[in-house]
Write a protein that holds these residues in place. Sequence first.
Motif, PDB file in Angstrom:
ATOM      1  N   ALA A   1       0.810  -1.216   0.000  1.00 37.60           N
ATOM      2  CA  ALA A   1       0.000   0.000   0.000  1.00 37.60           C
ATOM      3  C   ALA A   1       0.842   1.263   0.000  1.00 37.60           C
ATOM      4  CB  ALA A   1      -0.935   0.009   1.223  1.00 37.60           C
ATOM      5  N   ILE A   2       2.155   1.146   0.184  1.00 34.33           N
ATOM      6  CA  ILE A   2       3.030   2.313   0.276  1.00 34.33           C
ATOM      7  C   ILE A   2       4.133   2.173  -0.760  1.00 34.33           C
ATOM      8  CG2 ILE A   2       4.564   3.649   1.768  1.00 34.33           C
ATOM      9  CD1 ILE A   2       3.013   2.608   4.152  1.00 34.33           C
ATOM     10  N   PHE A   3       4.377   3.251  -1.517  1.00 31.74           N
ATOM     11  CA  PHE A   3       5.420   3.237  -2.532  1.00 31.74           C
ATOM     12  C   PHE A   3       6.745   3.684  -1.922  1.00 31.74           C
ATOM     13  CE2 PHE A   3       3.332   2.438  -6.588  1.00 31.74           C
ATOM     14  CZ  PHE A   3       2.008   2.574  -6.236  1.00 31.74           C
ATOM     15  N   ALA A   4       7.823   3.166  -2.495  1.00 32.61           N
ATOM     16  CA  ALA A   4       9.158   3.573  -2.061  1.00 32.61           C
ATOM     17  C   ALA A   4       9.434   5.005  -2.497  1.00 32.61           C
ATOM     18  CB  ALA A   4      10.204   2.630  -2.648  1.00 32.61           C
ATOM     19  N   GLN A   5      10.258   5.700  -1.726  1.00 34.97           N
ATOM     20  CA  GLN A   5      10.608   7.074  -2.053  1.00 34.97           C
ATOM     21  C   GLN A   5      11.617   7.107  -3.197  1.00 34.97           C
ATOM     22  OE1 GLN A   5      11.841   9.312   1.357  1.00 34.97           O
ATOM     23  NE2 GLN A   5      10.249   8.465   2.667  1.00 34.97           N
ATOM     24  N   THR A   6      11.523   8.168  -4.001  1.00 34.81           N
ATOM     25  CA  THR A   6      12.421   8.302  -5.148  1.00 34.81           C
ATOM     26  C   THR A   6      13.874   8.391  -4.715  1.00 34.81           C
ATOM     27  OG1 THR A   6      10.653   9.464  -6.336  1.00 34.81           O
ATOM     28  CG2 THR A   6      12.883   9.655  -7.209  1.00 34.81           C
ATOM     29  N   THR A   7      14.146   9.149  -3.649  1.00 33.80           N
ATOM     30  CA  THR A   7      15.533   9.302  -3.187  1.00 33.80           C
ATOM     31  C   THR A   7      16.104   7.974  -2.705  1.00 33.80           C
ATOM     32  OG1 THR A   7      14.589  10.009  -1.060  1.00 33.80           O
ATOM     33  CG2 THR A   7      15.292  11.730  -2.587  1.00 33.80           C
ATOM     34  N   ASP A   8      15.262   7.145  -2.077  1.00 29.62           N
ATOM     35  CA  ASP A   8      15.734   5.826  -1.646  1.00 29.62           C
ATOM     36  C   ASP A   8      16.075   4.953  -2.842  1.00 29.62           C
ATOM     37  OD1 ASP A   8      15.466   6.485   1.001  1.00 29.62           O
ATOM     38  OD2 ASP A   8      13.501   5.542   1.250  1.00 29.62           O
ATOM     39  N   MET A   9      15.225   4.990  -3.873  1.00 26.91           N
ATOM     40  CA  MET A   9      15.494   4.184  -5.057  1.00 26.91           C
ATOM     41  C   MET A   9      16.753   4.664  -5.777  1.00 26.91           C
ATOM     42  SD  MET A   9      14.584   1.530  -6.691  1.00 26.91           S
ATOM     43  CE  MET A   9      12.941   1.165  -6.070  1.00 26.91           C
ATOM     44  N   GLU A  10      16.992   5.963  -5.778  1.00 26.62           N
ATOM     45  CA  GLU A  10      18.230   6.475  -6.357  1.00 26.62           C
ATOM     46  C   GLU A  10      19.440   5.933  -5.617  1.00 26.62           C
ATOM     47  OE1 GLU A  10      18.102  10.699  -6.367  1.00 26.62           O
ATOM     48  OE2 GLU A  10      16.469  10.845  -7.819  1.00 26.62           O
ATOM     49  N   ALA A  11      19.374   5.923  -4.278  1.00 26.83           N
ATOM     50  CA  ALA A  11      20.484   5.397  -3.486  1.00 26.83           C
ATOM     51  C   ALA A  11      20.692   3.912  -3.754  1.00 26.83           C
ATOM     52  CB  ALA A  11      20.226   5.645  -1.998  1.00 26.83           C
ATOM     53  N   VAL A  12      19.602   3.160  -3.903  1.00 24.10           N
ATOM     54  CA  VAL A  12      19.704   1.724  -4.168  1.00 24.10           C
ATOM     55  C   VAL A  12      20.354   1.476  -5.523  1.00 24.10           C
ATOM     56  CG1 VAL A  12      18.353  -0.342  -4.646  1.00 24.10           C
ATOM     57  CG2 VAL A  12      17.796   1.062  -2.681  1.00 24.10           C
ATOM     58  N   LEU A  13      19.903   2.193  -6.553  1.00 24.13           N
ATOM     59  CA  LEU A  13      20.455   1.984  -7.894  1.00 24.13           C
ATOM     60  C   LEU A  13      21.921   2.401  -7.953  1.00 24.13           C
ATOM     61  CD1 LEU A  13      17.426   3.183 -10.060  1.00 24.13           C
ATOM     62  CD2 LEU A  13      18.200   0.836  -9.689  1.00 24.13           C
ATOM     63  N   GLY A  14      22.272   3.478  -7.231  1.00 22.27           N
ATOM     64  CA  GLY A  14      23.674   3.868  -7.167  1.00 22.27           C
ATOM     65  C   GLY A  14      24.528   2.788  -6.523  1.00 22.27           C
ATOM     66  N   SER A  15      24.027   2.203  -5.433  1.00 24.33           N
ATOM     67  CA  SER A  15      24.766   1.115  -4.776  1.00 24.33           C
ATOM     68  C   SER A  15      24.816  -0.124  -5.657  1.00 24.33           C
ATOM     69  CB  SER A  15      24.107   0.772  -3.435  1.00 24.33           C
ATOM     70  OG  SER A  15      24.067   1.900  -2.572  1.00 24.33           O
ATOM     71  N   LEU A  16      23.752  -0.356  -6.430  1.00 26.00           N
ATOM     72  CA  LEU A  16      23.712  -1.516  -7.317  1.00 26.00           C
ATOM     73  C   LEU A  16      24.792  -1.427  -8.386  1.00 26.00           C
ATOM     74  CD1 LEU A  16      22.093  -4.111  -7.897  1.00 26.00           C
ATOM     75  CD2 LEU A  16      20.643  -2.769  -9.417  1.00 26.00           C
ATOM     76  N   ILE A  17      25.041  -0.229  -8.892  1.00 23.99           N
ATOM     77  CA  ILE A  17      26.106  -0.039  -9.883  1.00 23.99           C
ATOM     78  C   ILE A  17      27.469  -0.317  -9.259  1.00 23.99           C
ATOM     79  CG2 ILE A  17      27.243   1.675 -11.334  1.00 23.99           C
ATOM     80  CD1 ILE A  17      24.527   2.979 -11.756  1.00 23.99           C
ATOM     81  N   GLU A  18      27.651   0.087  -7.991  1.00 22.87           N
ATOM     82  CA  GLU A  18      28.940  -0.104  -7.323  1.00 22.87           C
ATOM     83  C   GLU A  18      29.268  -1.578  -7.111  1.00 22.87           C
ATOM     84  OE1 GLU A  18      28.770   2.091  -3.732  1.00 22.87           O
ATOM     85  OE2 GLU A  18      28.671   4.065  -4.708  1.00 22.87           O
ATOM     86  N   VAL A  19      28.249  -2.391  -6.848  1.00 24.34           N
ATOM     87  CA  VAL A  19      28.505  -3.816  -6.564  1.00 24.34           C
ATOM     88  C   VAL A  19      28.182  -4.700  -7.766  1.00 24.34           C
ATOM     89  CG1 VAL A  19      28.051  -3.478  -4.117  1.00 24.34           C
ATOM     90  CG2 VAL A  19      26.185  -4.181  -5.612  1.00 24.34           C
ATOM     91  N   ALA A  20      27.951  -4.096  -8.942  1.00 24.99           N
ATOM     92  CA  ALA A  20      27.536  -4.871 -10.116  1.00 24.99           C
ATOM     93  C   ALA A  20      28.564  -5.927 -10.492  1.00 24.99           C
ATOM     94  CB  ALA A  20      27.285  -3.929 -11.294  1.00 24.99           C
ATOM     95  N   GLU A  21      29.840  -5.619 -10.336  1.00 28.02           N
ATOM     96  CA  GLU A  21      30.883  -6.561 -10.735  1.00 28.02           C
ATOM     97  C   GLU A  21      30.874  -7.817  -9.864  1.00 28.02           C
ATOM     98  OE1 GLU A  21      35.716  -6.657 -11.581  1.00 28.02           O
ATOM     99  OE2 GLU A  21      34.722  -4.832 -10.845  1.00 28.02           O
ATOM    100  N   SER A  22      30.656  -7.643  -8.563  1.00 29.16           N
ATOM    101  CA  SER A  22      30.674  -8.787  -7.646  1.00 29.16           C
ATOM    102  C   SER A  22      29.297  -9.415  -7.464  1.00 29.16           C
ATOM    103  CB  SER A  22      31.219  -8.357  -6.278  1.00 29.16           C
ATOM    104  OG  SER A  22      30.494  -7.246  -5.775  1.00 29.16           O
ATOM    105  N   LEU A  23      28.230  -8.651  -7.768  1.00 23.91           N
ATOM    106  CA  LEU A  23      26.871  -9.163  -7.616  1.00 23.91           C
ATOM    107  C   LEU A  23      26.414  -9.737  -8.951  1.00 23.91           C
ATOM    108  CD1 LEU A  23      24.500  -9.394  -5.603  1.00 23.91           C
ATOM    109  CD2 LEU A  23      23.657  -7.220  -6.486  1.00 23.91           C
ATOM    110  N   ASP A  24      26.564 -11.033  -9.100  1.00 25.78           N
ATOM    111  CA  ASP A  24      26.261 -11.705 -10.359  1.00 25.78           C
ATOM    112  C   ASP A  24      24.774 -12.035 -10.405  1.00 25.78           C
ATOM    113  OD1 ASP A  24      26.439 -12.961 -12.765  1.00 25.78           O
ATOM    114  OD2 ASP A  24      27.301 -14.817 -11.980  1.00 25.78           O
ATOM    115  N   LEU A  25      23.987 -11.221 -11.105  1.00 19.38           N
ATOM    116  CA  LEU A  25      22.545 -11.399 -11.183  1.00 19.38           C
ATOM    117  C   LEU A  25      22.122 -11.786 -12.590  1.00 19.38           C
ATOM    118  CD1 LEU A  25      21.168  -8.309  -9.198  1.00 19.38           C
ATOM    119  CD2 LEU A  25      21.386 -10.654  -8.386  1.00 19.38           C
ATOM    120  N   ASN A  26      21.081 -12.630 -12.662  1.00 21.34           N
ATOM    121  CA  ASN A  26      20.440 -12.861 -13.956  1.00 21.34           C
ATOM    122  C   ASN A  26      18.967 -12.479 -13.942  1.00 21.34           C
ATOM    123  OD1 ASN A  26      19.163 -14.990 -12.616  1.00 21.34           O
ATOM    124  ND2 ASN A  26      20.614 -16.510 -13.397  1.00 21.34           N
TER     125      ASN A  26
END
Length: 684
Positions: free
Chosen positions: A371-396
């Motif tokens: 019922a509650i959406f995530a905040q835009t600033t939080d999602m920005e922080a998550v995506l920024g962190s996702l780019i930083e760990v992309a090399e070690s975080l092997d996702l499909n």
Amino acid sequence: RLISTTLVNSLRNNRLIAELGSHQSKTKRIEMEPLMLPAGSFNDKITEARNVWRQYMFKLKSDSYPDHTLRLTSTVASHRASANFLASQVERLNQSERPRLLIIFFERNRSSQDVPESKISNLKTFLLANKKRWESVSMVNTAFLWKPSEIARLLEALVGAENLRHLMIRGLGCCGNSLFAHRLKEVLLSAPKFRCFQLRCARSSFDLQTEEEIGQAFMMNRVMKTLELEEVDHGNCLVESLAQSQCQLEVLSLRGNGLHNRLWCLETLVKVVEHQRELTSLNLSENEAMLDWVTEREHRQVNDFFMALKNHEKLTNTNLGGCRAPRRVFGDALQLFVDSAKMDFSIRINGLQFSRKGSSKSLLIGSCSTAIFAQTTDMEAVLGSLIEVAESLDLNQLVLERCLLWGENCGGLLRNYLASAHCRLTSLELRSCRFCPVASTEIAAGIRACSDLTQLTIQSCEIRRFMVDRLFSGGSLGQLANIRELDLSGNELSNSSLPLITAFLETNSNLESLDLSGNHDLLRSGDDGFSNFLQILVRHEKLKKLAISRDDETSNMCNELGDVMAALVSHSSNLRELDLRKALNLEVRDAWVTKIPQLQSLRVLRLPRGMQNRPGWFLFQLHLHYNQSLTRMDIGGAVPGMPMRKFLRRNYLVRKARSLQDVPTRVWPTLLRYFRSNHMEGSP
């Protein structure tokens, strides 16, 4: 609550009893709400309701309910239907030797904040007399707070209960009472089968003596598996006891306990996680300042705590919701999924949930609440962190859901991740997100740049034509040639987007699944775009699954569905599954029903919930019977659905006799052939 006349009449007619009786083989647990009777004089209706209620209770006592547990709630203490009435009812319901469930549910008199002494004495006597019966005892107070002395007297009656497995105390006031702690310790150590203890207070505090004695009980207990201490302000002593206890917990909850001293709290929690090797669920939510670090030393403590969570072999669910923390904590949370072999793991923090299920290379990021959406600033922080760990975080597989508004920064960050050399995604799912025009352009460019994608889901994002145009523009169709599953459901797409989707369908020969359901006006019978779409659809050799519907309350979609089925029949399509579950207003009409026997390639048919209650359902079942290729049928449920043989046996053969009067005369020849083929000519 037996106040309204309607409910009284319903009970008088035994509807509730009949309904419960029809489910007696499935029901394993029965729960009753408080029996609230007016404080004034009883009128005839209330008296009648009370009598029916007694009959209902007696019915539960019958031998047809041997495995049921019964939840009883006492009435208002000042009413004539008091705890004595509760005791007499429960006593009659517990004549069998099987342990039962008792809940003491008090609502105090508004003019007094004390439970009458006689009530406590009666309940204590009753508990003591039936000590060997109780398997689960819950003491709940919703009006005011239990006094520790009251609970201590009731706990005294449970000391030595042989079959006691579960004890819950809810609504406890001041916890600083040595007698309460002593009685609780005796109960926990004297029950050989004890498994679960729940203490839910109201922001109460333990004094040191009480905390030490309860901590000793936790340390000495060897059989407990679930411990929930919620809304209790306790110190380090109690947490340390869990790091030295002889029992191996599976579920631990310390929600809302004021764990604010970060240094000792996190150090001790690390010891608890390392000691409790069987732990599968840990709830530390609503401890506001536990993760809100200021110094680097405190940050290291948070990292050590996260590493303990990561290294635990069996821990799959961690809840840190309501714990304030800098947005850098999202990067620490993502590190939990790096080089981790856990197939199932979930952590909630700062309103976001990070989880994986069934695969060590999948990741879901989204709001904790539907019922509650995530905040835009939080999602920005998550995506920024996702780019930083992309090399070690092997996702499909990556799933992003429930973010209200994706700004330009969010779209750009996701594009950078998708276009990076370390991104090996084969599945991308965007659910219930809202994109601004710039973000739509950025995300579409990122999707086109991710050449390994085989599954793309953009669901309930209201992308409309703008993003479809950016995604399926002529120069980019070749970049999406590897996509096998495309889901664009619930996006309010109109018929102006259909030519772009048709062009994608024509150029992508690998597509196996297409979901266009829940779009307002995408499919419209009579349009040139719809005709072209059907021509390309039926020629597609690999398309096996199609889901269509219209998100329009005024449309039953019968004509469009009839055109689709006619095209499938005429071109001998290879379609194996047709999903119509989101076509909520679909009616049983000849336009599409008569085509069912001719769809010989179709194996699975999924229909909207409630379809079996609509006019013409009997006719529909007749046509189903003559389709020999269908193997599974589903009505509003989930995959895999019901085998056709079982479906026909349940829905058709049982209901045919009482449905004949609704069958139109033109169906009688078909009906007669069915009866003759099944040797039913002489049947009534």
